[in-house]
Scaffold this active site. Structure first.
Site, short mmCIF file in Angstrom:
data_model
loop_
_atom_site.label_atom_id
_atom_site.label_comp_id
_atom_site.label_asym_id
_atom_site.label_seq_id
_atom_site.Cartn_x
_atom_site.Cartn_y
_atom_site.Cartn_z
N PRO A 30 0.83 -1.21 0.00
CA PRO A 30 0.00 0.00 0.00
C PRO A 30 0.86 1.26 0.00
CG PRO A 30 -0.73 -1.55 1.69
CD PRO A 30 0.59 -2.05 1.18
N LYS A 31 0.36 2.30 -0.65
CA LYS A 31 1.01 3.61 -0.60
C LYS A 31 0.32 4.42 0.49
CE LYS A 31 2.45 7.59 -3.33
NZ LYS A 31 2.04 8.57 -2.31
N TRP A 32 1.00 4.58 1.60
CA TRP A 32 0.43 5.26 2.77
C TRP A 32 0.43 6.76 2.57
CZ3 TRP A 32 -1.86 2.07 6.07
CH2 TRP A 32 -1.49 0.72 6.02
N ASP A 183 -3.29 5.84 -0.69
CA ASP A 183 -3.00 6.69 -1.84
C ASP A 183 -2.76 5.92 -3.13
OD1 ASP A 183 -2.91 9.32 -2.51
OD2 ASP A 183 -0.82 9.62 -2.01
#
Length: 362
Positions: A30-32, A183
């Protein structure tokens, strides 16, 4: 602080791509949506370094405490600071970038209060040094193995980001994790060394378009040309300021000034000049602690122009990032530019994201 890698260290970055990269050994995470943070720990000495090399240490005392409790005594860990909102009006828990932004405050008393009221979590996704050993030259899959071993016993608010090598799982994550405030996705080749400051990873983000009203502009610092367009959306009779479009060439900034000229007069009844924050209306503001000395004065335009813009996500009722100018829409009625047109992701629980692979297989 005597570590094999000492601050300042620029984090390795990702370049944007339109499609999910694939290939043997590619992994996805995941893109945090938080603050990139490299944690340096040497015993009781702890430094939280931002992407730009500035220190975040004084703003997150609760993270310092958790680092001392849970991370190895001597290590350098790359990750993200996030704030999880659990009492949102439209469900939760989910990431809240606005609450995270409020944590950067000059007053020590407020820093202490916010550390208690809106504490930050730390999500680890790479291990750069352990003990006396620097790991930058090791391939990513080995650094990941070392990270999992070194942080095997951490508990919230410290986390290790979930990772998958399965393309189908990654695509499910991309679709549903946005509802938790994330994101997009980061893709990493298995043999990737850690090269500070270089864009060697890949990021895939959501892209959408919306038709919005252009109700004002700001001047560019270079001279009498347009710096940014101020964008609005209607909610009933209220026109809310939802963000800006600002990435223009010098030539385009001059052209825009000519294109906006017919709308600069007769603005006495402008909805933002007479707007009222107390009514819930978002209107352009002046200086803030985020803008420093930047001049945020703006010029009103009659709200008769419609532009199509590209955006990635919403943060509450505004664009999370600067919107991308696509084209004028002279065929659209400005009053038809309402929030209802926006594509809203289905809400998803960020705690499930942090727990591993929570994605349904339907």
């Amino acid at each position: 602080m005597q570590l094999p890698i000492n601050p300042p260290v620029e984090p390795m970055l990702a370049k944007s791509v339109a499609e999910l990269p694939t290939g043997a050994g590619m992994t996805y995470e995941p893109k945090w949506d938080g603050y990139r943070c490299i944690v340096f720990r040497d015993g009781d000495e702890v430094e939280l370094a931002s992407r730009g090399g500035k220190t975040l240490t004084r703003y997150f005392p609760e993270v310092i405490e958790q680092v001392r409790r849970q991370l190895p005594a001597r290590c350098v860990v790359d990750g993200e600071l996030i704030v999880i909102r659990r009492d949102g009006p439209d469900g939760g828990p989910r990431l809240d970038f606005d609450l995270l932004g409020q944590r950067i405050h000059p007053a020590a008393s407020r820093v202490s209060m916010l550390a208690e009221k809106t504490p930050a979590d730390f999500v680890a996704f790479d291990l750069l040094a352990y003990g006396d050993e620097a790991l930058l030259d090791q391939p990513y899959h080995r650094r990941r193995e070392r990270l999992l071993a070194a942080l095997a016993d951490v508990v919230p608010p410290v986390h290790v980001t979930p990772v998958t090598a399965d393309e189908a799982t990654a695509r499910r994550w991309f679709e549903i994790f946005e509802g938790a405030g994330l994101d997009g996705l980061i893709a990493k080749p298995a043999d990737l060394p850690y090269d500070p400051g270089k864009r060697l990873m890949f990021k895939v983000k959501h892209t959408r378009t919306a038709d919005v009203v252009v109700a004002g502009f700001r001047w560019h610092k270079s001279g009498p040309v347009v710096g940014s367009l101020l964008l609005g959306l209607y909610e009933g009779d209220l026109l809310h300021h939802v963000g800006v479009s600002a990435s223009f060439t010098a030539a385009r900034r001059a052209e825009l000034l000519d294109e906006l000229a017919p709308y600069r007069g007769d603005v006495a009844g402008h909805p933002w000049i007479h707007g009222d924050h107390t009514s819930g209306q978002r209107i352009p503001g002046g200086l803030s602690r985020w803008s420093g000395t930047k001049n945020l004065e703006w010029e009103p335009l009659r709200p008769e122009l419609v532009v199509e813009v590209g955006y990635d996500a919403m943060e509450g009722d505004r664009f999370r990032h600067t919107a991308r100018f696509i084209r004028w829409r002279p065929d659209r009625d400005p009053r038809s530019c309402e929030y209802a047109q926006l594509d809203r992701p289905v809400r998803f629980d960020v705690d499930q994201v942090l727990a591993g692979d929570p994605a349904p297989t339907a």
